[in-house]
Design an enzyme around this catalytic site. Sequence first.
Site, PDB file in Angstrom:
ATOM      1  N   ASN A 135      -2.393 -35.363   7.415  1.00 49.63           N
ATOM      2  CA  ASN A 135      -3.276 -36.058   6.462  1.00 49.63           C
ATOM      3  C   ASN A 135      -2.658 -37.386   6.033  1.00 49.63           C
ATOM      4  O   ASN A 135      -1.675 -37.405   5.299  1.00 49.63           O
ATOM      5  CB  ASN A 135      -3.551 -35.158   5.258  1.00 49.63           C
ATOM      6  N   TYR A 138     -15.365 -31.826  14.670  1.00 51.23           N
ATOM      7  CA  TYR A 138     -14.358 -32.895  14.664  1.00 51.23           C
ATOM      8  C   TYR A 138     -13.112 -32.456  15.439  1.00 51.23           C
ATOM      9  O   TYR A 138     -12.624 -33.169  16.328  1.00 51.23           O
ATOM     10  CB  TYR A 138     -14.009 -33.234  13.206  1.00 51.23           C
TER      11      TYR A 138
HETATM   12  P1  NAD Z   1     -11.433 -45.195   8.957  1.00 51.62           P
HETATM   13  O1  NAD Z   1     -12.823 -44.669   8.751  1.00 51.62           O
HETATM   14  O2  NAD Z   1     -10.881 -46.113   7.953  1.00 51.62           O
HETATM   15  O3  NAD Z   1     -11.298 -45.873  10.398  1.00 51.62           O
HETATM   16  C1  NAD Z   1     -12.190 -45.632  11.464  1.00 51.62           C
HETATM   17  C2  NAD Z   1     -12.618 -46.983  11.998  1.00 51.62           C
HETATM   18  O4  NAD Z   1     -13.418 -46.791  13.172  1.00 51.62           O
HETATM   19  C3  NAD Z   1     -13.469 -47.776  11.007  1.00 51.62           C
HETATM   20  O5  NAD Z   1     -13.029 -49.106  10.962  1.00 51.62           O
HETATM   21  C4  NAD Z   1     -14.882 -47.674  11.597  1.00 51.62           C
HETATM   22  O6  NAD Z   1     -15.701 -48.776  11.227  1.00 51.62           O
HETATM   23  C5  NAD Z   1     -14.562 -47.622  13.077  1.00 51.62           C
HETATM   24  N1  NAD Z   1     -15.608 -46.995  13.881  1.00 51.62           N
HETATM   25  C6  NAD Z   1     -16.240 -45.813  13.649  1.00 51.62           C
HETATM   26  N2  NAD Z   1     -17.140 -45.582  14.633  1.00 51.62           N
HETATM   27  C7  NAD Z   1     -17.060 -46.623  15.498  1.00 51.62           C
HETATM   28  C8  NAD Z   1     -17.736 -46.956  16.691  1.00 51.62           C
HETATM   29  N3  NAD Z   1     -18.686 -46.158  17.213  1.00 51.62           N
HETATM   30  N4  NAD Z   1     -17.413 -48.109  17.340  1.00 51.62           N
HETATM   31  C9  NAD Z   1     -16.450 -48.929  16.820  1.00 51.62           C
HETATM   32  N5  NAD Z   1     -15.781 -48.664  15.677  1.00 51.62           N
HETATM   33  C10 NAD Z   1     -16.086 -47.526  15.020  1.00 51.62           C
HETATM   34  O7  NAD Z   1     -10.508 -43.895   9.128  1.00 51.62           O
HETATM   35  P2  NAD Z   1      -8.952 -43.736   9.398  1.00 51.62           P
HETATM   36  O8  NAD Z   1      -8.476 -42.713   8.434  1.00 51.62           O
HETATM   37  O9  NAD Z   1      -8.290 -45.066   9.475  1.00 51.62           O
HETATM   38  O10 NAD Z   1      -8.960 -43.043  10.856  1.00 51.62           O
HETATM   39  C11 NAD Z   1      -8.477 -43.696  12.027  1.00 51.62           C
HETATM   40  C12 NAD Z   1      -8.294 -42.656  13.123  1.00 51.62           C
HETATM   41  O11 NAD Z   1      -7.289 -41.710  12.744  1.00 51.62           O
HETATM   42  C13 NAD Z   1      -9.539 -41.813  13.445  1.00 51.62           C
HETATM   43  O12 NAD Z   1      -9.573 -41.592  14.843  1.00 51.62           O
HETATM   44  C14 NAD Z   1      -9.286 -40.512  12.723  1.00 51.62           C
HETATM   45  O13 NAD Z   1     -10.001 -39.435  13.323  1.00 51.62           O
HETATM   46  C15 NAD Z   1      -7.804 -40.388  12.897  1.00 51.62           C
HETATM   47  N6  NAD Z   1      -7.156 -39.524  11.918  1.00 51.62           N
HETATM   48  C16 NAD Z   1      -7.141 -39.882  10.603  1.00 51.62           C
HETATM   49  C17 NAD Z   1      -6.487 -39.044   9.696  1.00 51.62           C
HETATM   50  C18 NAD Z   1      -6.441 -39.352   8.222  1.00 51.62           C
HETATM   51  O14 NAD Z   1      -5.933 -38.517   7.477  1.00 51.62           O
HETATM   52  N7  NAD Z   1      -6.930 -40.486   7.756  1.00 51.62           N
HETATM   53  C19 NAD Z   1      -5.838 -37.885  10.145  1.00 51.62           C
HETATM   54  C20 NAD Z   1      -5.939 -37.540  11.491  1.00 51.62           C
HETATM   55  C21 NAD Z   1      -6.564 -38.395  12.383  1.00 51.62           C
HETATM   56  C1  UD1 Z   2      -8.192 -35.076   6.972  1.00 53.03           C
HETATM   57  C2  UD1 Z   2      -8.859 -36.320   7.566  1.00 53.03           C
HETATM   58  C3  UD1 Z   2      -9.198 -36.080   9.009  1.00 53.03           C
HETATM   59  C4  UD1 Z   2      -7.916 -35.655   9.714  1.00 53.03           C
HETATM   60  C5  UD1 Z   2      -7.286 -34.421   9.065  1.00 53.03           C
HETATM   61  C6  UD1 Z   2      -5.924 -34.091   9.685  1.00 53.03           C
HETATM   62  C7  UD1 Z   2     -10.208 -37.821   6.185  1.00 53.03           C
HETATM   63  C8  UD1 Z   2     -11.475 -38.026   5.469  1.00 53.03           C
HETATM   64  N1  UD1 Z   2     -10.074 -36.636   6.821  1.00 53.03           N
HETATM   65  O1  UD1 Z   2      -9.113 -33.971   6.965  1.00 53.03           O
HETATM   66  O2  UD1 Z   2      -9.698 -37.281   9.605  1.00 53.03           O
HETATM   67  O3  UD1 Z   2      -8.157 -35.441  11.069  1.00 53.03           O
HETATM   68  O4  UD1 Z   2      -7.031 -34.736   7.699  1.00 53.03           O
HETATM   69  O5  UD1 Z   2      -5.356 -33.011   9.034  1.00 53.03           O
HETATM   70  O6  UD1 Z   2      -9.339 -38.658   6.184  1.00 53.03           O
HETATM   71  N2  UD1 Z   2     -10.512 -31.940  -1.461  1.00 53.03           N
HETATM   72  C9  UD1 Z   2     -10.695 -31.625  -2.794  1.00 53.03           C
HETATM   73  N3  UD1 Z   2     -11.366 -32.523  -3.565  1.00 53.03           N
HETATM   74  C10 UD1 Z   2     -11.876 -33.699  -3.084  1.00 53.03           C
HETATM   75  C11 UD1 Z   2     -11.698 -33.986  -1.703  1.00 53.03           C
HETATM   76  C12 UD1 Z   2     -11.005 -33.077  -0.912  1.00 53.03           C
HETATM   77  O7  UD1 Z   2     -10.280 -30.567  -3.273  1.00 53.03           O
HETATM   78  O8  UD1 Z   2     -12.467 -34.473  -3.865  1.00 53.03           O
HETATM   79  C13 UD1 Z   2      -9.748 -30.999  -0.634  1.00 53.03           C
HETATM   80  C14 UD1 Z   2     -10.499 -30.510   0.572  1.00 53.03           C
HETATM   81  O9  UD1 Z   2     -11.326 -29.420   0.251  1.00 53.03           O
HETATM   82  C15 UD1 Z   2      -9.354 -30.155   1.523  1.00 53.03           C
HETATM   83  C16 UD1 Z   2      -8.246 -31.155   1.153  1.00 53.03           C
HETATM   84  O10 UD1 Z   2      -8.594 -31.668  -0.123  1.00 53.03           O
HETATM   85  O11 UD1 Z   2      -8.900 -28.861   1.299  1.00 53.03           O
HETATM   86  C17 UD1 Z   2      -8.130 -32.311   2.141  1.00 53.03           C
HETATM   87  O12 UD1 Z   2      -9.441 -32.812   2.363  1.00 53.03           O
HETATM   88  P1  UD1 Z   2      -9.706 -34.194   3.138  1.00 53.03           P
HETATM   89  O13 UD1 Z   2      -8.914 -35.272   2.525  1.00 53.03           O
HETATM   90  O14 UD1 Z   2     -11.187 -34.363   3.231  1.00 53.03           O
HETATM   91  O15 UD1 Z   2      -8.992 -33.963   4.538  1.00 53.03           O
HETATM   92  P2  UD1 Z   2      -9.092 -32.926   5.741  1.00 53.03           P
HETATM   93  O16 UD1 Z   2     -10.377 -32.187   5.774  1.00 53.03           O
HETATM   94  O17 UD1 Z   2      -7.808 -32.160   5.713  1.00 53.03           O
END
Ligand code: NAD
Ligand code: UD1
Length: 332
Positions: free
Chosen positions: A198, A169
């Site tokens: 996050n 990733y």
């Molecule tokens: P999410 O899973 O809710 O959103 C991802 C979206 O992309 C979903 O709507 C999914 O259906 C769509 N998608 C996945 N594959 C696709 C494809 N092949 N074609 C079209 N659509 C597709 O997750 P999110 O947390 O909203 O993440 C959004 C973006 O932010 C991602 O790029 C993720 O890597 C990035 N990001 C998220 C976090 C976090 O903590 N949530 C942190 C760092 C980066």
């Molecule tokens: C998350 C995002 C990733 C993003 C990254 C940026 C998701 C799913 N992942 O990854 O897209 O790029 O932040 O920093 O949104 N944990 C527990 N118990 C649980 C679940 C998780 O202890 O039930 C712990 C995990 O082991 C980890 C921490 O919580 O240490 C965060 O985990 P997670 O929310 O999955 O996020 P990241 O792996 O940091």
Amino acid sequence: MVHGLVTSPLRPLVAVTGGAGFIGSHTVDLLVASGCRVVVLDDFSTGKRANLARWADRERFGFGGSEPSVEVLTVDISHGLFSALAPITAQYGRVERIVHLAAQVSVIHSIANPMTDERINYGGTLQVLEYARASAVRKVVMASSAAVYGDVSEFPVDEQAVCHPVSPYGMHKLASEHALHYYSQVHHVPTTALRFFNVYGPRQDPSSPYSGVISIFADRANAGRDLTIFGDGEQTRDFVYVGDVVRAVVGAVLTDGADRALMNIGTGSEITVKELAQTIVELTGGKSTIRHAEARAGEILRSVARVERAERLLGWKSQIGLRDGLAQTLRG
Ligand code: NAD
Ligand code: UD1
């Protein structure tokens, strides 16, 4: 024939990949509130129509006047954007700006399935950039991640740190950042990469074991169920509220500045997963028990952002503290 988007050159037409997801749907809300017309491209693998429900009666049917609207296209972006967007642009004019959020989002899932991230995360980014190059798009903003840093030793982590991602990733997010730089430098497509830390908040889906930790803990604590911490819980994360994140996304996509920039989007504060679990149990009335399970392989142990660059380049900084953000998340 598509319906629904008001034909107006004064309102930028913004494409949002992944717009039915957690961060994507909040981005759509803020873009529309900012006067944009929005076309969502999503394959609904993790995104939900319910996240765009407030725009549902406006989708697909013209409502004329000066109302903004949203068009939703079901499309896998790894197959390209041209044919999906052609009917839209034929009727409403060119896509001016793109927010690229579609991705496989779980670090742990990518370790088990590295090729998926290559196809969707890196390949999807190339497809977005090819469309942007051919269509003279004015700005592409991509969701990168703190996961690009991987194994670093200085905190808070600075954008200039040498990246050593420790997951497919993180590798494919870093490769995508390089692709943004290349398309900007060689093909003159203005780009900005935002390294989200996050992100948490309402609409984050807790239903998969790969879901974000706050969504899982909030869902389970609200139901009085146990919370499981992987490892000793001393690992830290910088949790940033989704409402703050989308202000950065919309600011970056609507400006013609910050080209070829990459910047952290975090709060500058870290909390251990153990403290996080305790806070959520406390905020929900103390009914849940905290348990521990084996640590996940390939995880980073510490993560906290240096935040000055986003403030300098976008005038952005986070505003919502963790307790307030958690309270809003727990309310749903
Ligand atoms: P999410 O899973 O809710 O959103 C991802 C979206 O992309 C979903 O709507 C999914 O259906 C769509 N998608 C996945 N594959 C696709 C494809 N092949 N074609 C079209 N659509 C597709 O997750 P999110 O947390 O909203 O993440 C959004 C973006 O932010 C991602 O790029 C993720 O890597 C990035 N990001 C998220 C976090 C976090 O903590 N949530 C942190 C760092 C980066
Ligand atoms: C998350 C995002 C990733 C993003 C990254 C940026 C998701 C799913 N992942 O990854 O897209 O790029 O932040 O920093 O949104 N944990 C527990 N118990 C649980 C679940 C998780 O202890 O039930 C712990 C995990 O082991 C980890 C921490 O919580 O240490 C965060 O985990 P997670 O929310 O999955 O996020 P990241 O792996 O940091």
